[in-house]
Design a protein around this motif. Structure first.
Motif, PDB file in Angstrom:
ATOM      1  N   ILE A 192       0.813  -1.219   0.000  1.00 51.52           N
ATOM      2  CA  ILE A 192       0.000   0.000   0.000  1.00 51.52           C
ATOM      3  C   ILE A 192       0.850   1.273   0.000  1.00 51.52           C
ATOM      4  O   ILE A 192       0.442   2.305  -0.543  1.00 51.52           O
ATOM      5  CB  ILE A 192      -0.962  -0.017   1.213  1.00 51.52           C
ATOM      6  N   ILE A 205       1.102   6.946  -1.167  1.00 55.94           N
ATOM      7  CA  ILE A 205       0.452   5.704  -1.562  1.00 55.94           C
ATOM      8  C   ILE A 205       1.231   5.062  -2.699  1.00 55.94           C
ATOM      9  O   ILE A 205       1.715   5.746  -3.598  1.00 55.94           O
ATOM     10  CB  ILE A 205      -1.003   5.979  -2.001  1.00 55.94           C
ATOM     11  N   ASN A 206       1.361   3.762  -2.630  1.00 56.64           N
ATOM     12  CA  ASN A 206       2.012   3.005  -3.695  1.00 56.64           C
ATOM     13  C   ASN A 206       1.290   3.265  -5.016  1.00 56.64           C
ATOM     14  O   ASN A 206       0.058   3.188  -5.054  1.00 56.64           O
ATOM     15  CB  ASN A 206       1.946   1.516  -3.334  1.00 56.64           C
ATOM     16  N   VAL A 232      -1.618   1.240  -6.248  1.00 60.46           N
ATOM     17  CA  VAL A 232      -2.940   1.333  -5.626  1.00 60.46           C
ATOM     18  C   VAL A 232      -3.730   2.452  -6.296  1.00 60.46           C
ATOM     19  O   VAL A 232      -3.354   3.619  -6.217  1.00 60.46           O
ATOM     20  CB  VAL A 232      -2.823   1.604  -4.107  1.00 60.46           C
ATOM     21  N   THR A 233      -4.785   2.078  -7.004  1.00 62.10           N
ATOM     22  CA  THR A 233      -5.574   3.074  -7.734  1.00 62.10           C
ATOM     23  C   THR A 233      -7.059   2.788  -7.578  1.00 62.10           C
ATOM     24  O   THR A 233      -7.449   1.743  -7.051  1.00 62.10           O
ATOM     25  CB  THR A 233      -5.240   3.049  -9.240  1.00 62.10           C
ATOM     26  N   SER A 265      -1.848  -3.730 -10.638  1.00 57.90           N
ATOM     27  CA  SER A 265      -2.820  -2.733 -10.236  1.00 57.90           C
ATOM     28  C   SER A 265      -3.586  -3.253  -9.031  1.00 57.90           C
ATOM     29  O   SER A 265      -4.104  -4.367  -9.058  1.00 57.90           O
ATOM     30  CB  SER A 265      -3.767  -2.470 -11.411  1.00 57.90           C
ATOM     31  N   ARG A 266      -3.631  -2.455  -7.986  1.00 56.31           N
ATOM     32  CA  ARG A 266      -4.301  -2.896  -6.758  1.00 56.31           C
ATOM     33  C   ARG A 266      -5.444  -1.949  -6.429  1.00 56.31           C
ATOM     34  O   ARG A 266      -5.215  -0.822  -6.021  1.00 56.31           O
ATOM     35  CB  ARG A 266      -3.305  -2.907  -5.593  1.00 56.31           C
ATOM     36  N   ARG A 303      -7.979   0.270  -4.781  1.00 55.39           N
ATOM     37  CA  ARG A 303      -7.964   0.880  -3.459  1.00 55.39           C
ATOM     38  C   ARG A 303      -9.042   0.260  -2.551  1.00 55.39           C
ATOM     39  O   ARG A 303      -8.795  -0.011  -1.378  1.00 55.39           O
ATOM     40  CB  ARG A 303      -8.219   2.387  -3.596  1.00 55.39           C
ATOM     41  N   MET A 322      -7.834  -2.855  -1.051  1.00 58.65           N
ATOM     42  CA  MET A 322      -6.831  -2.601  -0.012  1.00 58.65           C
ATOM     43  C   MET A 322      -7.511  -2.171   1.287  1.00 58.65           C
ATOM     44  O   MET A 322      -7.136  -2.590   2.385  1.00 58.65           O
ATOM     45  CB  MET A 322      -5.860  -1.506  -0.479  1.00 58.65           C
ATOM     46  N   GLU A 323      -8.501  -1.315   1.160  1.00 55.63           N
ATOM     47  CA  GLU A 323      -9.226  -0.859   2.350  1.00 55.63           C
ATOM     48  C   GLU A 323      -9.897  -2.017   3.073  1.00 55.63           C
ATOM     49  O   GLU A 323      -9.857  -2.114   4.295  1.00 55.63           O
ATOM     50  CB  GLU A 323     -10.284   0.191   1.959  1.00 55.63           C
ATOM     51  N   LEU A 372      -4.673   6.059   3.239  1.00 58.80           N
ATOM     52  CA  LEU A 372      -5.581   5.948   2.092  1.00 58.80           C
ATOM     53  C   LEU A 372      -6.622   7.064   2.088  1.00 58.80           C
ATOM     54  O   LEU A 372      -7.572   7.036   1.306  1.00 58.80           O
ATOM     55  CB  LEU A 372      -6.276   4.579   2.092  1.00 58.80           C
TER      56      LEU A 372
END
Length: 896
Positions: free
Chosen positions: A722, A732-733, A736-737, A784-785, A787, A790-791, A812
């Motif tokens: 992240i 933010i990485n 992470v989009t 591509s991660r 967001r 990730m949350e 985030l």
RNA sequence: GCGAGAGUGGCGGAAUUGGCAGACGCGCUGGACUUAGGAUCCAGUGGGGAAACCCGUGCGGGUUCGAGUCCCGCCUCUCGCACCA
């Protein structure tokens, strides 16, 4: 720069939670409630041990998870702070125990806060707080004011105790004594386990193999005035109510065995009106015996036995005809009366020897049975036979009636004794078809090499021959009752609770002893009024290091503490103090309303939050603490002070954590792991995570620093997943989009939510963590991660590693704490695969795999399996006898 | 002696409860990037065997198309209780 640095983010979030009172519990629950309790620690000078955070992390995870599910959570912490070490330290250094205790509490509190547990610290209590033990004393007054009504099977106010007319006639003093005999708290003069090295008396449970459980110091027997609690009155309820509890079966069994309920019968054996020497050779006269039997048939079985009989307890009344001798304990009150002049010397010597022996000598080392004949006989009421009465220490004064009928043919101990002393052995139970065969008419006493203790069919038992054991027991109990010589009876191994200690550092009893003009105790007790509480310990106190008499230290308290004048009479305070168990018997109630100065707990609050829904702690408290607390709770319930009669609904025992060498952690073994060091090197989140990742909560498992490195590596990977580590500032990485997740990503996300949720429901924390590791391993490979994904992971991870989760949550772009964010939901359709791979077996052996649509039916799967080239090859030329197809699972061909 | 629980790779441990044994982590092997590695990344990793295959969940039987999981009999370890009549 922005590497994962727990040393910075952990204190930051701990401060945030404290300032925002994030984990404050409401006075009353809103909606669903959950009371999650840890066994509060004794704050020792050594500080926290890695065993403590094991259970505490587990409960913390449960609490954090439930808050996210919208549940009102009660999660308090406090200190079981009375205890011997602080007092021993005082004797050595002169430091007041309160000072030592407060310092240790400070250290424990610092360590627990360092681990980020979500306690409501406003509810913190210590059993040593005056405001706390005021109510411990108050509960003692409730116990003192209560008697157990056997008819209603509940505790009632002592004022409601019916007073028999003959007692009433003897005046107020007699009535008071009668009441004192029935209170749940009562005094006895008793041989106790005096430990000179510790300067205190110990409970039986605190003496293990003749030495003290704590420190292994020698323990000797001494007579002392003691306070007892009548826990045996509640034995029946304590046992039966276990059925309703969601506790590990093993723990329930331990408690059942400890209570040790057994059913049997009490039987009176005639020994003669005048006791010793009533007839020839110490035998009762036949005529007297017949007269006695007749009178008993009329009068029935008396509540208390007279001097003319020896009352015994047996679980095998069906073996009465096989009783060939009797045994009484060396402490039995009849020993002297029953001893004939010839035997006097031998019996006296034997009893003296037995009194000197410690419990260790009387049990472990006493492999060979010992005993002496008293010279007297008793008459077996079922057949009129005269049988000798022996004294032997294998019979315990504290169980049953302290006397037994010995049936060597069917009891191992009696068998050993009879063999040793050449006493007759008469078999009265035929094993029948069940065991070793023996024919009734052809009994050879010497043929058997051991006692037959199982059930069978009665022989040599007069009119009862042929009766199976179980029915015989019932029948003979009825017959004995009809003749007035016996009755059915229940016995318990559980003994009353020795409740006083010769400590300074304990709760003083709220009791006064009345003194006469000469300053001697009259025997009258005056309890303090609740309004007079709390009774504090004397502030000025000299700690005598040479305290070598079995006498409470408070005997040396200043006179202005020790002596009290009331209504023109002088009183001396009780100088014993309560055992450490006292404070821990009810702390879970005080947490609910810790600052109440009008009641131990507001009834409205108590009824809203109790019972404790989840109680986690070590198995070492399986019996005593849990039994004592349940006992107090039942008394409080009977007296209307709490709303339920069981305090802890669900219990979980965490397993012990061993050292890296697989041995128990101890200073002497040098394998103790200090949580401070682990936090300094890896961070609190890593410690928490590792404690949960080691294995199942209940299992005993060894520590491994490499294991901590492993979970730290996982947290590092989550961080890198992240955070952009190459950036100068926290960022933010770039991977992470705000993109939509792919089907595969979505599947991983929802599978993880589902698995973690299910694992939490089962308290299977180790597997929950491995699921999140799989998630991270997967998404770290994704360019591509999303967001949103990730949350969701951070929410799943937050109960386990709350500091890291909070930090990344705010990175985030979320504000505030995630502690009350809704727990993620999973979507079953997102998890479904289009196609699945299933194994194909031939005769149960794995021979290949096929890819089939997820919902494929049997026919589709079978034909797909047959079409698989390798399978087709192996099936060629063979006959398929049977094809077993389990949709979605596997295909198996049985061939010839 | 009695009672309870447990035996799965080199290690800690997984296995929707009868359906691909070994998830996840450690460790180990090889490689990449590096001045460096107790950093990071990639590949491999139950045993045997070139391979096809064979053998594998403490041991021995059994049930079943199929057993780590169920049944019977043992062995070992851990923890309780320990003369409770």
């Amino acid at each position: 720069m922005p590497r994962y640095n727990p040393a910075v983010i952990e204190p930051k979030w701990q401060k945030y939670w404290a300032e925002h009172r994030t984990f404050a519990c409401p006075r009353l629950p809103k909606g669903r409630k959950l009371y999650v309790l840890d066994m509060f620690p004794y704050p020792s000078g050594d500080g926290l041990h890695v065993g403590h955070p094991e259970g505490y992390t587990a409960t913390d995870i449960v609490c954090r998870w439930n808050r996210m599910k919208g549940v009102s959570v009660m999660h308090p912490m406090g200190w079981d702070a009375f205890g011997l070490p602080a007092e021993l330290h005082a004797k050595k250094t002169g430091t007041h125990p309160r000072e030592t205790t407060e310092r240790n509490i400070g250290n424990f509190r610092r360590q627990l806060k360092m681990l980020g547990f979500s306690y409501d610290w406003d509810r913190e209590v210590a059993t040593t707080d005056l405001d706390y033990f005021r109510w411990t004393q108050w509960i003692f007054l409730v116990l003192y004011d209560t008697w157990f009504d056997p008819a209603e099977r509940r505790g009632r106010p002592i004022s409601e105790l019916p007073i028999p007319r003959e007692i009433e006639k003897q005046g107020a003093g007699a009535v008071e004594r009668y009441r004192d005999e029935h209170r749940l708290a009562y005094q006895i003069e008793a041989p106790v386990n005096w430990c000179p090295a510790l300067g205190t008396v110990l409970a039986n449970e605190e003496v293990v193999g003749g030495v003290s459980e704590r420190g292994e110091h020698p323990v000797v027997r001494a007579k002392l005035r003691q306070w007892m609690l009548r826990i045996t009155a509640y034995a029946d309820r304590l046992e039966k109510d276990l059925d309703r509890l969601d506790w590990p079966e093993g723990i329930k069994l331990l408690q059942r065995n400890w209570i040790g309920r057994s059913t049997g019968a009490e039987v009176d054996f005639y020994i003669g009106g005048g006791g010793r020497g009533a007839g020839d050779e110490g035998k009762p006269l036949a005529g007297e015996y017949e007269a006695w039997k007749k009178s008993r048939a009329k009068s029935g079985f008396p509540r208390k036995p007279g001097n003319e009989v020896l009352r015994i307890y047996t679980t095998r009344a069906d073996t009465l005809f096989g009783a060939t001798y009797m045994v009484i304990a060396p402490e039995h009150p009849f020993v002297e009366r029953l001893t004939t002049p010839d035997q006097q010397q031998a019996v006296r010597d034997y009893c003296e020897q037995a009194a000197r022996k410690s419990d260790l000598d009387r049990t472990d080392l006493a492999k060979e049975k010992t005993g002496v004949w008293t010279g007297s006989h008793a008459i077996n009421p079922v057949n009129g036979e005269s049988i000798p009465i022996w004294v032997a220490d294998y019979v315990l004064i504290s169980y049953g009636t302290g006397a037994i009928m010995a049936v060597p043919a069917h009891d191992t101990r009696d068998w050993e004794f009879a063999k040793r002393f050449n006493l007759p052995i008469i078999p009265v139970v035929d094993p029948g078809d069940s065991g070793q065969r023996s024919v009734a008419g052809d009994q050879n006493k010497e043929s058997r090499s051991e006692a037959f203790i199982a059930e069978g069919v009665a022989i040599n038992s007069g009119p009862y021959n042929g009766w199976p054991t179980a029915e015989f027991k019932q029948k003979i109990a009825e017959d004995l009752t009809a003749q007035g010589i016996g009755r059915a009876a229940v016995n318990y191994k559980l003994r009353d609770w020795l409740f006083s200690r010769q400590h300074f550092w304990g709760e003083p009893f709220p009791l006064l002893h009345e003194l006469d003009d000469a300053g001697r105790p009259t025997g009258r007790i005056a309890p303090l009024e609740p309004s007079e509480l709390p009774l504090n310990l004397p502030k000025e106190m000299v700690f005598d290091a040479t305290h070598d008499r079995p006498e409470p230290p408070l005997e040396m308290a200043p006179d202005d503490w020790l002596y009290v004048a009331r209504d023109g009479k002088r009183y001396k305070r009780e100088t014993n103090t309560m055992p450490q168990w006292a404070g821990s018997c009810w702390y879970y109630l005080r947490f609910l309303d810790p600052k109440n100065d009008r009641a131990m707990v507001d009834p409205e609050i108590e009824r809203a939050w109790m019972p404790v829904d989840l109680y986690v702690g070590g198995a070492e408290h399986a019996v005593l603490h849990l039994l004592y607390a349940r006992f107090w709770h039942k008394v409080l319930y009977d007296r209307g002070h709490v709303g339920g009669d069981e305090p802890f609904i669900k219990l979980v025992n965490q397993g012990m954590i061993l050292g890296e060498n697989n041995e128990k952690m101890s200073k002497s073994r040098g394998n103790v792991v200090n949580p401070d060091e682990v936090v300094a090197e890896y961070g609190a989140d890593s410690l928490r995570l590792y404690e949960m990742f080691m294995g199942p909560l209940e299992a005993v498992k060894p520590w491994s620093m490499d294991g901590v490195t492993g979970v730290r590596g996982f947290l590092d990977r989550v961080w890198r997943m992240i955070v952009d580590e190459r950036a100068e500032e926290m960022a933010i990485n770039p991977a992470v989009t705000d993109v939509e997740p792919t089907a595969a990503q979505n599947r991983m996300l929802h599978k993880t939510i589902k698995a973690v949720t299910r694992d939490l429901e089962q308290m299977s924390f180790n597997t929950a963590i491995s699921r999140m590791m799989e998630f991270a391993n997967f998404f770290l490979k994704e360019e591509s991660r999303p967001r949103a994904a990730m949350e969701k992971l951070l929410l799943l991870l937050s109960p386990f590693a709350p500091h890291l989760a909070e930090e990344l949550w705010s990175l985030l772009g979320r504000t505030g704490s995630l502690a009350y964010e809704p727990w993620p939901k999973y979507d079953e359709t997102a998890i479904k695969e289009e196609t699945i791979e299933v194994p194909v077996q031939i005769c149960g052996k794995l021979r290949g795999r096929i890819e089939v649509p997820a919902g494929a039916d049997k026919e589709t799967m079978e034909s797909a399996a047959r079409a698989e080239p390798k399978i087709a090859e192996l099936l060629a030329g063979k006959t398929v006898v049977k094809a077993i197809v389990v949709p979605g699972r596997m295909v198996n061909f049985v061939v010839k």
